[in-house]
Design a protein around this motif. Structure first.
Motif, PDB file in Angstrom:
ATOM      1  N   MET A  27       5.286 -19.249  36.108  1.00  5.02           N
ATOM      2  CA  MET A  27       5.332 -20.601  36.663  1.00  5.02           C
ATOM      3  C   MET A  27       6.185 -21.506  35.790  1.00  5.02           C
ATOM      4  SD  MET A  27       1.496 -21.451  37.850  1.00  5.02           S
ATOM      5  CE  MET A  27       0.682 -20.563  39.141  1.00  5.02           C
ATOM      6  N   THR A  28       6.697 -22.557  36.410  1.00  6.56           N
ATOM      7  CA  THR A  28       7.392 -23.604  35.671  1.00  6.56           C
ATOM      8  C   THR A  28       6.655 -24.914  35.915  1.00  6.56           C
ATOM      9  OG1 THR A  28       8.878 -24.035  37.513  1.00  6.56           O
ATOM     10  CG2 THR A  28       9.642 -22.483  35.841  1.00  6.56           C
ATOM     11  N   PHE A  29       6.885 -25.871  35.036  1.00  5.02           N
ATOM     12  CA  PHE A  29       6.167 -27.132  35.117  1.00  5.02           C
ATOM     13  C   PHE A  29       7.159 -28.281  35.067  1.00  5.02           C
ATOM     14  CE2 PHE A  29       3.461 -23.901  33.289  1.00  5.02           C
ATOM     15  CZ  PHE A  29       2.399 -23.937  34.175  1.00  5.02           C
ATOM     16  N   GLY A  30       6.780 -29.419  35.657  1.00  8.07           N
ATOM     17  CA  GLY A  30       7.652 -30.567  35.813  1.00  8.07           C
ATOM     18  C   GLY A  30       8.050 -31.248  34.518  1.00  8.07           C
ATOM     19  N   ALA A  31       8.993 -32.160  34.658  1.00 12.14           N
ATOM     20  CA  ALA A  31       9.568 -32.870  33.521  1.00 12.14           C
ATOM     21  C   ALA A  31       8.570 -33.779  32.818  1.00 12.14           C
ATOM     22  CB  ALA A  31      10.777 -33.691  33.968  1.00 12.14           C
ATOM     23  N   PHE A  32       7.503 -34.139  33.479  1.00  6.78           N
ATOM     24  CA  PHE A  32       6.531 -35.043  32.872  1.00  6.78           C
ATOM     25  C   PHE A  32       5.443 -34.286  32.121  1.00  6.78           C
ATOM     26  CE2 PHE A  32       7.268 -38.766  36.045  1.00  6.78           C
ATOM     27  CZ  PHE A  32       8.576 -38.855  35.596  1.00  6.78           C
ATOM     28  N   MET A  33       5.649 -32.999  31.963  1.00 13.57           N
ATOM     29  CA  MET A  33       4.677 -32.139  31.290  1.00 13.57           C
ATOM     30  C   MET A  33       5.319 -31.491  30.066  1.00 13.57           C
ATOM     31  SD  MET A  33       2.363 -32.696  33.495  1.00 13.57           S
ATOM     32  CE  MET A  33       1.028 -31.608  33.162  1.00 13.57           C
ATOM     33  N   ALA A  34       4.479 -31.083  29.135  1.00 15.29           N
ATOM     34  CA  ALA A  34       4.939 -30.319  27.978  1.00 15.29           C
ATOM     35  C   ALA A  34       3.975 -29.156  27.792  1.00 15.29           C
ATOM     36  CB  ALA A  34       4.966 -31.182  26.722  1.00 15.29           C
ATOM     37  N   VAL A  35       4.474 -28.066  27.266  1.00 17.63           N
ATOM     38  CA  VAL A  35       3.625 -26.924  26.945  1.00 17.63           C
ATOM     39  C   VAL A  35       3.436 -26.915  25.435  1.00 17.63           C
ATOM     40  CG1 VAL A  35       3.391 -24.424  26.986  1.00 17.63           C
ATOM     41  CG2 VAL A  35       4.367 -25.605  28.951  1.00 17.63           C
ATOM     42  N   TYR A  36       2.173 -26.982  25.028  1.00 16.55           N
ATOM     43  CA  TYR A  36       1.822 -26.959  23.606  1.00 16.55           C
ATOM     44  C   TYR A  36       1.360 -25.548  23.282  1.00 16.55           C
ATOM     45  CZ  TYR A  36      -0.529 -28.111  19.245  1.00 16.55           C
ATOM     46  OH  TYR A  36      -0.916 -28.150  17.938  1.00 16.55           O
ATOM     47  N   ARG A  37       2.122 -24.866  22.430  1.00 20.80           N
ATOM     48  CA  ARG A  37       1.795 -23.489  22.056  1.00 20.80           C
ATOM     49  C   ARG A  37       1.120 -23.483  20.703  1.00 20.80           C
ATOM     50  NH1 ARG A  37       6.656 -21.661  25.023  1.00 20.80           N
ATOM     51  NH2 ARG A  37       5.663 -20.694  26.813  1.00 20.80           N
ATOM     52  N   SER A  38      -0.003 -22.790  20.651  1.00 19.23           N
ATOM     53  CA  SER A  38      -0.770 -22.732  19.419  1.00 19.23           C
ATOM     54  C   SER A  38      -1.675 -21.508  19.459  1.00 19.23           C
ATOM     55  CB  SER A  38      -1.618 -24.004  19.283  1.00 19.23           C
ATOM     56  OG  SER A  38      -2.530 -23.877  18.219  1.00 19.23           O
ATOM     57  N   PRO A  39      -1.903 -20.906  18.309  1.00 20.18           N
ATOM     58  CA  PRO A  39      -2.859 -19.786  18.282  1.00 20.18           C
ATOM     59  C   PRO A  39      -4.287 -20.254  18.584  1.00 20.18           C
ATOM     60  CG  PRO A  39      -2.056 -20.263  16.073  1.00 20.18           C
ATOM     61  CD  PRO A  39      -1.279 -21.121  17.017  1.00 20.18           C
ATOM     62  N   ILE A  40      -4.519 -21.562  18.547  1.00 21.82           N
ATOM     63  CA  ILE A  40      -5.849 -22.088  18.882  1.00 21.82           C
ATOM     64  C   ILE A  40      -5.780 -22.872  20.193  1.00 21.82           C
ATOM     65  CG2 ILE A  40      -6.655 -22.157  16.490  1.00 21.82           C
ATOM     66  CD1 ILE A  40      -6.201 -25.286  16.710  1.00 21.82           C
ATOM     67  N   GLY A  41      -5.015 -22.356  21.156  1.00 23.69           N
ATOM     68  CA  GLY A  41      -4.787 -23.056  22.415  1.00 23.69           C
ATOM     69  C   GLY A  41      -6.059 -23.474  23.128  1.00 23.69           C
TER      70      GLY A  41
END
Length: 95
Positions: A27-41
């Motif tokens: 999936m892709t997500f819109g411009a008003f979103m961010a994906v935060y990647r973390s080992p403690i997601g």
């Protein structure tokens, strides 16, 4: 991964999150979103709703633009146990 609302017409939606799991593959997500990647997601998705992070988000919101930047996201500080087992237990309890 955690999907974070980083821009919105409503200040109350900034910082809202959704935990991304295998259902989001491809999936892709819109411009008003961010994906935060973390080992403690999983834990991070709950921490975004804590008063500690809500306060930091409010401090980074612009006067006229309801947004937080990647720089802001990376600057947030939250207390997290150094113990993996304890972090997993907290995330499980919060779920």
């Amino acid at each position: 991964d955690v999907l974070v609302c980083v821009r919105n017409g409503s200040r109350n939606l900034i910082g809202k999150t959704a935990l991304l799991d295998e259902r989001a593959l491809g999936m892709t997500f819109g411009a008003f979103m961010a994906v935060y990647r973390s080992p403690i997601g999983k834990l991070a998705s709950y921490l975004f709703q804590s008063e500690i992070l809500k306060r930091q988000i409010a401090e980074h919101l612009g006067a006229t633009i309801n947004q937080i930047t990647n720089k802001s996201l990376n600057s947030f500080r939250i207390p997290v146990s150094p113990d993996d087992v304890e972090r997993d237990a907290i995330a499980t309890a919060l779920s």
